[in-house]
Design a protein around this motif. Structure first.
Motif, PDB file in Angstrom:
ATOM      1  N   ASP A   1       0.826  -1.187   0.000  1.00 15.08           N
ATOM      2  CA  ASP A   1       0.000   0.000   0.000  1.00 15.08           C
ATOM      3  C   ASP A   1       0.873   1.253   0.000  1.00 15.08           C
ATOM      4  OD1 ASP A   1      -2.640   0.888  -0.031  1.00 15.08           O
ATOM      5  OD2 ASP A   1      -2.478   1.498   2.071  1.00 15.08           O
ATOM      6  N   THR A   2       1.873   1.255   0.884  1.00 16.94           N
ATOM      7  CA  THR A   2       2.793   2.391   0.981  1.00 16.94           C
ATOM      8  C   THR A   2       3.533   2.590  -0.333  1.00 16.94           C
ATOM      9  OG1 THR A   2       3.077   1.977   3.330  1.00 16.94           O
ATOM     10  CG2 THR A   2       4.758   3.318   2.265  1.00 16.94           C
ATOM     11  N   ALA A   3       4.001   1.506  -0.914  1.00 18.10           N
ATOM     12  CA  ALA A   3       4.757   1.582  -2.163  1.00 18.10           C
ATOM     13  C   ALA A   3       3.893   2.172  -3.275  1.00 18.10           C
ATOM     14  CB  ALA A   3       5.248   0.194  -2.556  1.00 18.10           C
ATOM     15  N   ARG A   4       2.632   1.753  -3.322  1.00 24.73           N
ATOM     16  CA  ARG A   4       1.756   2.226  -4.393  1.00 24.73           C
ATOM     17  C   ARG A   4       1.470   3.714  -4.233  1.00 24.73           C
ATOM     18  NH1 ARG A   4      -2.931  -0.222  -3.280  1.00 24.73           N
ATOM     19  NH2 ARG A   4      -3.780   1.763  -2.695  1.00 24.73           N
ATOM     20  N   VAL A   5       1.181   4.135  -2.999  1.00 23.89           N
ATOM     21  CA  VAL A   5       0.829   5.540  -2.757  1.00 23.89           C
ATOM     22  C   VAL A   5       2.019   6.445  -3.043  1.00 23.89           C
ATOM     23  CG1 VAL A   5       0.217   7.186  -0.943  1.00 23.89           C
ATOM     24  CG2 VAL A   5      -0.994   5.001  -1.107  1.00 23.89           C
ATOM     25  N   LEU A   6       3.219   6.009  -2.650  1.00 28.65           N
ATOM     26  CA  LEU A   6       4.414   6.838  -2.837  1.00 28.65           C
ATOM     27  C   LEU A   6       5.057   6.627  -4.210  1.00 28.65           C
ATOM     28  CD1 LEU A   6       6.022   6.471   0.689  1.00 28.65           C
ATOM     29  CD2 LEU A   6       4.615   8.328  -0.165  1.00 28.65           C
ATOM     30  N   ASN A   7       4.502   5.677  -4.990  1.00 26.04           N
ATOM     31  CA  ASN A   7       5.009   5.387  -6.327  1.00 26.04           C
ATOM     32  C   ASN A   7       6.473   4.930  -6.296  1.00 26.04           C
ATOM     33  OD1 ASN A   7       4.748   5.095  -9.091  1.00 26.04           O
ATOM     34  ND2 ASN A   7       5.423   7.183  -9.516  1.00 26.04           N
ATOM     35  N   ILE A   8       6.776   4.055  -5.356  1.00 23.88           N
ATOM     36  CA  ILE A   8       8.110   3.470  -5.265  1.00 23.88           C
ATOM     37  C   ILE A   8       7.965   1.960  -5.210  1.00 23.88           C
ATOM     38  CG2 ILE A   8       9.179   5.458  -4.145  1.00 23.88           C
ATOM     39  CD1 ILE A   8       8.757   4.089  -1.497  1.00 23.88           C
ATOM     40  N   SER A   9       9.070   1.241  -5.301  1.00 25.32           N
ATOM     41  CA  SER A   9       8.991  -0.207  -5.299  1.00 25.32           C
ATOM     42  C   SER A   9       8.837  -0.734  -3.878  1.00 25.32           C
ATOM     43  CB  SER A   9      10.236  -0.792  -5.956  1.00 25.32           C
ATOM     44  OG  SER A   9      11.005  -1.487  -5.037  1.00 25.32           O
ATOM     45  N   PRO A  10       8.061  -1.809  -3.692  1.00 25.69           N
ATOM     46  CA  PRO A  10       7.919  -2.401  -2.350  1.00 25.69           C
ATOM     47  C   PRO A  10       9.264  -2.750  -1.730  1.00 25.69           C
ATOM     48  CG  PRO A  10       6.341  -3.381  -3.868  1.00 25.69           C
ATOM     49  CD  PRO A  10       7.248  -2.498  -4.688  1.00 25.69           C
ATOM     50  N   THR A  11      10.212  -3.126  -2.570  1.00 24.46           N
ATOM     51  CA  THR A  11      11.547  -3.450  -2.069  1.00 24.46           C
ATOM     52  C   THR A  11      12.190  -2.234  -1.411  1.00 24.46           C
ATOM     53  OG1 THR A  11      11.729  -4.933  -3.939  1.00 24.46           O
ATOM     54  CG2 THR A  11      13.736  -4.484  -2.708  1.00 24.46           C
TER      55      THR A  11
END
Ligand SMILES: [Zn+2]
Length: 96
Positions: free
Chosen positions: A70-80
Motif C-alpha cells: 500500500d505504501t509503495a503504491r501511494v508513494l510510487n516506489i517499489s515495495p523493495t
C-alpha cells in the motif's frame, strides 16, 4: 557533466547501464547483476525512494498501519525500497 548515481531498487547494485527510453521518454536503465530479478528501471522512479522525505513518509505510513504494498503504491516506489528503508531504520534503532 554530472553523473547522478543510479542504483537498482531490487538488489542495490550500481552496476547499471543505459537501456533506451521508457514510453514516457525517460531514460531507461538495465541492472547488470545476473542474480537480480529486475530487468529494467527508470532512474527518477528509483531515485525517489532514496529521498529523505520519501523515507520519512515510509516510516510514518508504516507506523500508522499501512501495508508495505500500500505504501509503495501511494508513494510510487517499489515495495523493495519500502522494505529496505524499514530494515535500515530498525537496524539503526537496535544499536541504541
Ligand atoms: Zn538489480
Amino acid at each position: 557533466m554530472v553523473l547522478e548515481p543510479v542504483v537498482c531498487p531490487d538488489c542495490g547494485s550500481n552496476d547499471i547501464v543505459r537501456h533506451g527510453r521508457s514510453s514516457a521518454g525517460k531514460p531507461r536503465y538495465k541492472c547488470r547483476n545476473q542474480d537480480c530479478q529486475r530487468s529494467t528501471l527508470i532512474r527518477s522512479y528509483t531515485y525517489r525512494g532514496y529521498l529523505p522525505e520519501v523515507k520519512q513518509q515510509i516510516v510514518e505510513r508504516t507506523l500508522n498501519g499501512s501495508g508495505i504494498c500500500d505504501t509503495a503504491r501511494v508513494l510510487n516506489i517499489s515495495p523493495t525500497t519500502v522494505i529496505e528503508s524499514l530494515k535500515k531504520r530498525s537496524s539503526s534503532q537496535s544499536s541504541q
